[in-house]
Design an enzyme around this catalytic site. Structure first.
Site, PDB file in Angstrom:
ATOM      1  N   ALA A  67      47.529  29.168  14.387  1.00  0.00           N
ATOM      2  CA  ALA A  67      46.503  29.952  13.691  1.00  0.00           C
ATOM      3  C   ALA A  67      45.808  30.923  14.637  1.00  0.00           C
ATOM      4  CB  ALA A  67      45.471  29.007  13.063  1.00  0.00           C
ATOM      5  N   ASN A  92      36.680  18.583  21.208  1.00  0.00           N
ATOM      6  CA  ASN A  92      37.172  18.803  22.574  1.00  0.00           C
ATOM      7  C   ASN A  92      36.051  18.798  23.610  1.00  0.00           C
ATOM      8  OD1 ASN A  92      38.990  21.103  20.810  1.00  0.00           O
ATOM      9  ND2 ASN A  92      40.022  19.403  21.787  1.00  0.00           N
ATOM     10  N   GLU A 146      41.613  16.917  26.963  1.00  0.00           N
ATOM     11  CA  GLU A 146      41.134  17.671  25.801  1.00  0.00           C
ATOM     12  C   GLU A 146      40.137  16.849  24.980  1.00  0.00           C
ATOM     13  OE1 GLU A 146      42.339  21.020  24.757  1.00  0.00           O
ATOM     14  OE2 GLU A 146      43.021  21.131  26.837  1.00  0.00           O
ATOM     15  N   HIS A 183      46.946  19.420  19.448  1.00  0.00           N
ATOM     16  CA  HIS A 183      46.121  18.236  19.699  1.00  0.00           C
ATOM     17  C   HIS A 183      46.577  17.138  18.732  1.00  0.00           C
ATOM     18  CE1 HIS A 183      42.638  21.005  21.131  1.00  0.00           C
ATOM     19  NE2 HIS A 183      43.141  20.403  22.189  1.00  0.00           N
ATOM     20  N   CYS A 231      37.997  19.085  14.049  1.00  0.00           N
ATOM     21  CA  CYS A 231      37.815  19.760  15.350  1.00  0.00           C
ATOM     22  C   CYS A 231      36.345  20.063  15.591  1.00  0.00           C
ATOM     23  CB  CYS A 231      38.545  21.100  15.389  1.00  0.00           C
ATOM     24  SG  CYS A 231      40.298  20.993  15.146  1.00  0.00           S
TER      25      CYS A 231
HETATM   26  O1  SUG Z   1      41.529  24.951  21.750  1.00  0.00           O
HETATM   27  N1  SUG Z   1      41.139  27.489  19.364  1.00  0.00           N
HETATM   28  C1  SUG Z   1      40.889  26.134  19.768  1.00  0.00           C
HETATM   29  C2  SUG Z   1      40.954  25.215  18.573  1.00  0.00           C
HETATM   30  C3  SUG Z   1      40.535  23.825  18.914  1.00  0.00           C
HETATM   31  C4  SUG Z   1      40.779  22.856  17.799  1.00  0.00           C
HETATM   32  N2  SUG Z   1      40.346  21.572  18.168  1.00  0.00           N
HETATM   33  C5  SUG Z   1      40.938  20.420  17.814  1.00  0.00           C
HETATM   34  N3  SUG Z   1      42.163  20.336  17.349  1.00  0.00           N
HETATM   35  N4  SUG Z   1      40.288  19.326  18.017  1.00  0.00           N
HETATM   36  C6  SUG Z   1      41.892  25.705  20.836  1.00  0.00           C
HETATM   37  O2  SUG Z   1      43.063  26.106  20.727  1.00  0.00           O
HETATM   38  C7  SUG Z   1      41.211  29.908  19.661  1.00  0.00           C
HETATM   39  C8  SUG Z   1      40.320  30.991  20.216  1.00  0.00           C
HETATM   40  C9  SUG Z   1      40.846  32.355  19.946  1.00  0.00           C
HETATM   41  O3  SUG Z   1      42.072  32.530  19.865  1.00  0.00           O
HETATM   42  O4  SUG Z   1      40.011  33.316  19.818  1.00  0.00           O
HETATM   43  C10 SUG Z   1      40.837  28.529  20.179  1.00  0.00           C
HETATM   44  O5  SUG Z   1      40.352  28.371  21.270  1.00  0.00           O
END
Ligand code: SUG
Length: 446
Positions: free
Chosen positions: A27, A110, A174, A250, A370
């Site tokens: 995403a 995280n 993480e 994750h 998250c």
């Molecule tokens: O670390 N996305 C975060 C999403 C974290 C999701 N957390 C869990 N699954 N617990 C990451 O990848 C994207 C930031 C950007 O692309 O602007 C980001 O950091």
């Protein structure tokens, strides 16, 4: 003594944007450069917090971080006034600049790994901020996270804080996104399940080939040691490298647990059967352990990633029944929507599904789970928590007005270089530290 689980959600920061920073997080990459809405993102998050509070759960707020991180830019050789630093970095090193603007601390799953007092040798609640070494933008978080957690859980009689693990990929950590605690009751000793993506010191072991494994076994073992957990109550499980390569960056994208329920996809782990047997043995016979396995025929890994079926929160309501807190993307998928509707009637503790719109966060790969950090607490420990961070009707109204006052409706890549954005963020955070009574946790306040 009464025990329960509190959720501390990340308040989305004023620079929330889509910069495509997380390789391996589908995403994040597919929404790169889209226009974001920090105001809407913060409000969607607050709405979910309020909804959980209204369900009778203990809900807290975790403050965002100061961005753009001009201190890091200075460490990287940019000089002059803050405005000079921002302007030069945006021009000369745009990719680095985008990274120091990320509001990624919003994903508080995280932020840290937490072990409750029932599990630790000294009967304190233990906190270790995650070092998040695998992504540069996230590696900027742990120090401030540690300060914020100390300001929320300051009583050393109940709470023990550790420094984050060494900042090196060998100890890539993480946090709670790869940690699940199963227990018969929140106050009883539980089994802490640590999930890792690779072995750092043994290259002969299986590891993903396409996308990074962010979290190592050695990091899991270090956190278990720091928290004083006994081997008989810890299980280490490796994530299936093939699902990491499909975008499961994750474990909380493919599994979630609460009390005596583990809800997971059949492809989530390596050596699934023997690891689940170990889990069952260590869980004991105090109550039935429900292992709810979703197979490929019901929901494919791809569909689970697209909808975030497993990035749901499984919460225990006051009457003992469990509810799933899911993103609306699950409802919009006929397969997953049907699966969840059927699940509530299958005789497991999960009896309800509630859907919330957290699309602003979902577009960066962050679902309901998250956005939250879980802390199991006794009533006595809860009383030792900074009361100003706990959600109630007044705080909900105050924070919505605070967002209205300080946040922009939209942010595109070009807006990040506006020096005014840093001034706006500092003004917002300064006021927030007063609302939440955090003290001077930010560098600009020191
Ligand atoms: O670390 N996305 C975060 C999403 C974290 C999701 N957390 C869990 N699954 N617990 C990451 O990848 C994207 C930031 C950007 O692309 O602007 C980001 O950091």
């Amino acid at each position: 003594m009464k025990y329960f689980e509190a959720n501390f959600d990340g308040l989305v920061g004023p620079t929330h944007n889509y910069a495509g920073l997380s390789v391996g997080n589908v995403a994040s990459l597919s929404n790169a450069n889209n226009t974001s809405s920090p105001k809407q993102a913060a409000k969607q998050g607050l709405q979910k917090m309020k909804a959980l509070h209204d369900l009778g759960l203990v809900q807290g707020v975790l403050a965002p971080q100061e961005r753009p991180d001009v201190y890091t830019l200075r460490r990287l050789g940019f000089t002059g006034s803050d405005s000079d630093v921002i302007a030069t970095a945006a021009k000369q090193a745009p990719a680095v600049f985008r990274a120091v603007c990320s509001a990624s601390s919003m994903w508080t799953a995280n932020a840290a790994t937490i072990s409750p007092s029932a599990d630790s040798a000294d009967h304190k609640v233990h906190f270790t901020p995650a070092n998040l070494t695998n992504k540069f933008h996230r590696s900027l978080e742990p120090q401030t996270t540690g300060r914020i957690l100390q300001a929320m859980f300051s009583d050393s009689k109940h709470f023990a804080h550790h420094q984050h693990l060494p900042d090196n990929d060998h100890f890539g950590d993480e946090g709670a996104a790869n940690h699940t605690r199963l227990c018969s009751d929140y106050g009883k000793k539980g089994v802490e399940m640590f999930v890792f993506g690779r072995y750092a010191f043994d290259q002969s072991k299986a590891a993903p080939k396409r996308f990074p494994a962010r979290h190592t076994l050695e990091a899991c073992e270090a956190v278990a040691r720091l928290h004083g957990l006994s081997d008989e109550h810890v299980v280490y499980m490796q994530q299936n490298p093939e699902v990491i390569d499909q975008g499961v960056f994750h474990n909380d994208v493919i599994a979630v647990g609460n009390q005596n329920v583990l809800f997971y996809h059949q492809q989530a782990f390596v050596d699934t059967q023997s690891k689940l047997d170990e889990l069952k043995r260590k869980f004991g016979n105090d109550s039935e352990l429900f292992l709810i396995e979703v197979n490929d025929n019901d929901v494919s890994v791809q569909e689970a990633i697209n909808t975030y079926l497993f990035n749901t929160q499984v919460v225990t309501l006051a009457n003992g029944e469990m509810a799933i807190i899911a993103p609306t993307e699950c409802q919009d998928s006929p397969t997953v929507g049907r699966y969840l509707a059927e699940l509530t009637g299958r005789g497991t503790p999960i009896k309800h599904v509630h859907y919330y719109d957290v699309k602003q966060s979902m577009r960066n790969g962050g679902g309901p789970a998250c956005l939250r950090l879980r802390v199991a607490l006794s009533e006595q420990e809860r009383q030792a928590v900074n009361p100003n961070v706990l959600m109630n009707d007044t705080l909900f109204t105050t924070l919505n007005s605070w967002v209205d006052k300080h946040y922009r409706d939209q942010i595109s890549e070009a807006d990040l270089a506006d020096p005014q954005l840093l001034a706006e963020s500092r003004a917002a955070l300064d006021e927030l530290t007063q609302i939440l009574a955090l003290g001077s946790v930010y560098q600009f306040q020191r």
